[in-house]
Design a protein around this motif. Sequence first.
Motif, PDB file in Angstrom:
ATOM      1  N   VAL A   1       0.970  -1.253   0.001  1.00  0.00           N
ATOM      2  CA  VAL A   1       0.054  -0.176   0.089  1.00  0.00           C
ATOM      3  C   VAL A   1       0.903   1.075   0.126  1.00  0.00           C
ATOM      4  O   VAL A   1       0.597   2.253  -0.651  1.00  0.00           O
ATOM      5  CB  VAL A   1      -0.911   0.133   1.268  1.00  0.00           C
ATOM      6  CG1 VAL A   1      -1.666   1.345   1.509  1.00  0.00           C
ATOM      7  CG2 VAL A   1      -2.121  -1.024   1.053  1.00  0.00           C
ATOM      8  N   SER A   2       1.844   1.076   0.885  1.00  0.00           N
ATOM      9  CA  SER A   2       2.576   2.610   0.581  1.00  0.00           C
ATOM     10  C   SER A   2       3.565   2.670  -0.395  1.00  0.00           C
ATOM     11  O   SER A   2       3.654   3.910  -0.900  1.00  0.00           O
ATOM     12  CB  SER A   2       3.769   2.493   2.077  1.00  0.00           C
ATOM     13  OG  SER A   2       4.592   1.411   1.699  1.00  0.00           O
ATOM     14  N   GLY A   3       4.008   1.405  -0.933  1.00  0.00           N
ATOM     15  CA  GLY A   3       4.453   1.575  -2.563  1.00  0.00           C
ATOM     16  C   GLY A   3       3.805   2.186  -3.546  1.00  0.00           C
ATOM     17  O   GLY A   3       3.941   3.174  -4.193  1.00  0.00           O
ATOM     18  N   TYR A   4       2.366   1.575  -3.561  1.00  0.00           N
ATOM     19  CA  TYR A   4       1.520   2.109  -4.429  1.00  0.00           C
ATOM     20  C   TYR A   4       1.557   3.777  -4.211  1.00  0.00           C
ATOM     21  O   TYR A   4       1.062   4.583  -5.176  1.00  0.00           O
ATOM     22  CB  TYR A   4       0.236   1.326  -4.181  1.00  0.00           C
ATOM     23  CG  TYR A   4      -0.723   1.718  -5.201  1.00  0.00           C
ATOM     24  CD1 TYR A   4      -0.748   1.636  -6.707  1.00  0.00           C
ATOM     25  CD2 TYR A   4      -1.705   2.785  -4.837  1.00  0.00           C
ATOM     26  CE1 TYR A   4      -1.949   2.069  -7.253  1.00  0.00           C
ATOM     27  CE2 TYR A   4      -3.062   3.172  -5.571  1.00  0.00           C
ATOM     28  CZ  TYR A   4      -2.778   2.716  -7.020  1.00  0.00           C
ATOM     29  OH  TYR A   4      -3.684   3.464  -7.805  1.00  0.00           O
ATOM     30  N   ALA A   5       1.024   3.915  -3.120  1.00  0.00           N
ATOM     31  CA  ALA A   5       0.618   5.373  -2.667  1.00  0.00           C
ATOM     32  C   ALA A   5       1.845   6.311  -2.960  1.00  0.00           C
ATOM     33  O   ALA A   5       1.571   7.405  -3.613  1.00  0.00           O
ATOM     34  CB  ALA A   5       0.479   5.563  -0.917  1.00  0.00           C
ATOM     35  N   SER A   6       3.124   5.954  -2.735  1.00  0.00           N
ATOM     36  CA  SER A   6       4.243   6.877  -2.852  1.00  0.00           C
ATOM     37  C   SER A   6       4.305   6.900  -4.523  1.00  0.00           C
ATOM     38  O   SER A   6       4.864   8.126  -4.995  1.00  0.00           O
ATOM     39  CB  SER A   6       5.377   6.407  -2.393  1.00  0.00           C
ATOM     40  OG  SER A   6       5.828   5.085  -2.884  1.00  0.00           O
ATOM     41  N   LEU A   7       4.422   6.081  -5.316  1.00  0.00           N
ATOM     42  CA  LEU A   7       4.416   6.169  -6.678  1.00  0.00           C
ATOM     43  C   LEU A   7       3.340   6.750  -7.458  1.00  0.00           C
ATOM     44  O   LEU A   7       3.483   7.170  -8.349  1.00  0.00           O
ATOM     45  CB  LEU A   7       4.535   4.680  -7.263  1.00  0.00           C
ATOM     46  CG  LEU A   7       5.960   3.946  -6.852  1.00  0.00           C
ATOM     47  CD1 LEU A   7       5.907   2.473  -7.271  1.00  0.00           C
ATOM     48  CD2 LEU A   7       7.143   4.842  -7.216  1.00  0.00           C
ATOM     49  N   SER A   8       1.860   6.780  -6.788  1.00  0.00           N
ATOM     50  CA  SER A   8       0.851   7.360  -7.505  1.00  0.00           C
ATOM     51  C   SER A   8       0.821   8.879  -7.090  1.00  0.00           C
ATOM     52  O   SER A   8       0.041   9.540  -7.757  1.00  0.00           O
ATOM     53  CB  SER A   8      -0.335   6.820  -6.991  1.00  0.00           C
ATOM     54  OG  SER A   8      -0.598   6.602  -5.673  1.00  0.00           O
ATOM     55  N   VAL A   9       1.594   9.284  -6.079  1.00  0.00           N
ATOM     56  CA  VAL A   9       1.324  10.900  -5.800  1.00  0.00           C
ATOM     57  C   VAL A   9       1.542  11.527  -6.809  1.00  0.00           C
ATOM     58  O   VAL A   9       0.965  12.592  -7.242  1.00  0.00           O
ATOM     59  CB  VAL A   9       2.288  11.095  -4.502  1.00  0.00           C
ATOM     60  CG1 VAL A   9       2.307  12.535  -4.383  1.00  0.00           C
ATOM     61  CG2 VAL A   9       1.463  10.300  -3.155  1.00  0.00           C
ATOM     62  N   PRO A  10       2.749  11.583  -7.693  1.00  0.00           N
ATOM     63  CA  PRO A  10       3.128  12.497  -8.932  1.00  0.00           C
ATOM     64  C   PRO A  10       2.236  12.376  -9.880  1.00  0.00           C
ATOM     65  O   PRO A  10       1.503  13.438 -10.344  1.00  0.00           O
ATOM     66  CB  PRO A  10       4.320  11.864  -9.393  1.00  0.00           C
ATOM     67  CG  PRO A  10       5.274  11.165  -8.284  1.00  0.00           C
ATOM     68  CD  PRO A  10       3.765  10.478  -7.508  1.00  0.00           C
TER      69      PRO A  10
END
Length: 99
Positions: free
Chosen positions: A17-26
Amino acid sequence: MHTHSLSEWAQMVSLAVSGYASLSVPYFVLVDADLADFDPRPAVRRAIEAGQYDTALIAVTNARLTAQAAAVRVRHIPRDAALTVAALLSFTIPTGDRS
């Protein structure tokens, strides 16, 4: 064969979840974004005109006035200290009366 515990599953889900969230922010920030989208002034102006920040503005004004009063008091500390020292030293001055 090793079985995974519940904490290991929770760690992997959290990592995913944290990986998906950090990669989708931009993507979510920059997709169809105009420069006006990043300007907070119109929203702040509308909020102030609606009266949503009245208590905060009053608190800021009161804090500023309190800080100004404290600055005035701090400015007088050396003078007050000098007067106190002079008054205490005046007790040590010998008087002419030696009876």
